[in-house]
Design an enzyme around this catalytic site. Structure first.
Site, mmCIF file in Angstrom:
data_model
loop_
_atom_site.group_PDB
_atom_site.id
_atom_site.type_symbol
_atom_site.label_atom_id
_atom_site.label_comp_id
_atom_site.label_asym_id
_atom_site.label_seq_id
_atom_site.Cartn_x
_atom_site.Cartn_y
_atom_site.Cartn_z
ATOM 1 N N HIS A 246 -6.248 -5.693 2.655
ATOM 2 C CA HIS A 246 -5.339 -4.576 2.899
ATOM 3 C C HIS A 246 -4.990 -4.544 4.381
ATOM 4 O O HIS A 246 -5.866 -4.356 5.229
ATOM 5 C CB HIS A 246 -5.983 -3.253 2.488
ATOM 6 C CG HIS A 246 -6.225 -3.124 1.015
ATOM 7 N ND1 HIS A 246 -5.669 -2.116 0.259
ATOM 8 C CD2 HIS A 246 -6.954 -3.886 0.155
ATOM 9 C CE1 HIS A 246 -6.057 -2.257 -1.002
ATOM 10 N NE2 HIS A 246 -6.830 -3.324 -1.092
ATOM 11 N N GLN B 73 -5.067 -0.415 -5.152
ATOM 12 C CA GLN B 73 -5.643 -1.547 -5.875
ATOM 13 C C GLN B 73 -6.369 -1.121 -7.143
ATOM 14 O O GLN B 73 -6.334 -1.821 -8.162
ATOM 15 C CB GLN B 73 -6.607 -2.301 -4.951
ATOM 16 C CG GLN B 73 -7.169 -3.580 -5.566
ATOM 17 C CD GLN B 73 -7.977 -4.385 -4.584
ATOM 18 O OE1 GLN B 73 -7.672 -4.395 -3.388
ATOM 19 N NE2 GLN B 73 -9.010 -5.054 -5.051
ATOM 20 N N CYS C 149 0.842 -1.187 0.000
ATOM 21 C CA CYS C 149 0.000 0.000 0.000
ATOM 22 C C CYS C 149 0.886 1.249 0.000
ATOM 23 O O CYS C 149 1.748 1.414 0.869
ATOM 24 C CB CYS C 149 -0.899 -0.010 1.230
ATOM 25 S SG CYS C 149 -1.746 1.545 1.548
ATOM 26 N N GLU C 150 0.674 2.126 -0.969
ATOM 27 C CA GLU C 150 1.532 3.306 -1.054
ATOM 28 C C GLU C 150 1.193 4.359 -0.004
ATOM 29 O O GLU C 150 1.949 5.320 0.174
ATOM 30 C CB GLU C 150 1.438 3.931 -2.451
ATOM 31 C CG GLU C 150 0.109 4.547 -2.802
ATOM 32 C CD GLU C 150 0.120 5.150 -4.192
ATOM 33 O OE1 GLU C 150 -0.565 6.165 -4.368
ATOM 34 O OE2 GLU C 150 0.790 4.630 -5.102
ATOM 35 N N HIS C 151 0.091 4.189 0.698
ATOM 36 C CA HIS C 151 -0.284 5.162 1.722
ATOM 37 C C HIS C 151 0.314 4.848 3.088
ATOM 38 O O HIS C 151 0.614 5.761 3.859
ATOM 39 C CB HIS C 151 -1.815 5.220 1.849
ATOM 40 C CG HIS C 151 -2.502 5.629 0.594
ATOM 41 N ND1 HIS C 151 -3.723 5.125 0.193
ATOM 42 C CD2 HIS C 151 -2.125 6.489 -0.384
ATOM 43 C CE1 HIS C 151 -4.077 5.660 -0.950
ATOM 44 N NE2 HIS C 151 -3.128 6.481 -1.329
ATOM 45 N N HIS C 152 0.490 3.542 3.389
ATOM 46 C CA HIS C 152 0.975 3.159 4.715
ATOM 47 C C HIS C 152 2.189 2.237 4.667
ATOM 48 O O HIS C 152 2.726 1.868 5.709
ATOM 49 C CB HIS C 152 -0.142 2.464 5.507
ATOM 50 C CG HIS C 152 -1.370 3.296 5.661
ATOM 51 N ND1 HIS C 152 -2.478 3.161 4.847
ATOM 52 C CD2 HIS C 152 -1.666 4.295 6.535
ATOM 53 C CE1 HIS C 152 -3.405 4.029 5.211
ATOM 54 N NE2 HIS C 152 -2.938 4.735 6.222
ATOM 55 N N CYS D 31 -3.593 -2.327 5.970
ATOM 56 C CA CYS D 31 -3.848 -1.015 6.562
ATOM 57 C C CYS D 31 -5.264 -0.946 7.132
ATOM 58 O O CYS D 31 -5.556 -0.086 7.970
ATOM 59 C CB CYS D 31 -3.623 0.103 5.545
ATOM 60 S SG CYS D 31 -4.543 -0.074 4.011
#
Length: 253
Positions: free
Chosen positions: A213, A185, A144-147, A215
């Site tokens: 996910h 995704q 995940c590019e956010h977390h 996250c």
């Protein structure tokens, strides 16, 4: 179940299948056309010659040499993280952790080192086959590019050939290349579908991803059994409900 009414199988592709734009450096339509060119997609080339797609040229942003050069600074960054967490990077159990974490992260994101054209160039075959081809339950691992925590699940791919077929293992390789990057995704689903479309110019392509996910599981809402389902339908998979329904039925069987 019509694709346009699916809230869970919601494709991020809201444009007509024949349009083209660029999202995060990747072609976002059926084909990439030169500026000022005709509005119709180019005809598939005959014989063994295959077009080199512009959206594939700049996919590789990291090399093996880059990994070696950047490993010390990446490991140093993990040392800083350990200190920021209140840990002692010099204690026995953590002495080699920054290097292990750095090499692991390079492996988790090895898709940046590969280009789709290198994988597919010798695996596209002229074949007079026009029935649906499906490969389902392809294992997928991403970040995940956010977390920067894992995403994992399964990918289902189907396409209707147009005088060309792709070596079956290459569908899994496409998934591997795009998933082994920092991702969301929705984008991953579309990138896989567009890559197959550009390579084969098929009548249609469908891609569905079911993923967990971390996250959402480990933090935030902490819902252990939640899954995210995304889809991208191009060509007749988008335009013809019967074709789309056949694909969705087969991947669930």
């Amino acid at each position: 179940m019509e694709h346009s009414k699916q809230t869970q199988l919601g494709s991020s592709d809201k444009k007509d299948a024949g349009t083209s734009s660029v999202v995060n450096g990747h072609c976002d339509g059926m084909v990439k056309r030169p500026a000022g060119g005709p509005s119709q997609p180019p005809a598939a080339e005959s014989g063994s010659q295959r077009p080199v797609m512009e959206s594939w040229r700049e996919d590789r942003t990291r090399s093996v040499e880059d990994n070696e050069m950047r490993l010390p600074s990446l490991a140093a960054a993990y040392t800083t993280i350990l200190r920021g967490l209140g840990e002692d990077p010099q204690r026995q159990g953590l002495l080699k952790t920054p290097w292990r974490a750095a090499t692991a992260m390079q492996f988790f994101t090895k898709g940046y080192q590969e280009k789709i054209i290198d994988v597919l160039n010798d695996a596209i075959f002229d074949e007079d086959h026009d029935e649906m081809v499906i490969v389902k339950d392809i294992d997928m691992f991403s970040m995940c590019e956010h977390h920067l925590v894992p995403i994992f699940g399964r990918v289902h791919i189907g396409y209707l050939p147009n005088k060309r077929v792709l070596g079956l293992s290459k569908l899994a390789r496409i998934v591997e290349i795009y998933s082994r990057r920092l991702q969301v995704q929705e984008r991953l689903t579309k990138q896989i579908a567009v890559a197959i479309t550009e390579a084969l110019q098929p009548t249609g392509v469908g891609v569905v991803i079911e993923a967990t996910h971390m996250c959402m599981v480990m933090r935030g809402v902490q819902k252990m059994n939640s899954k995210t389902i995304t889809s991208t339908m191009l060509g007749v998979f988008r335009e013809d409900p019967k074709t789309r329904d056949e694909f969705l039925t087969l991947i669930r069987s």
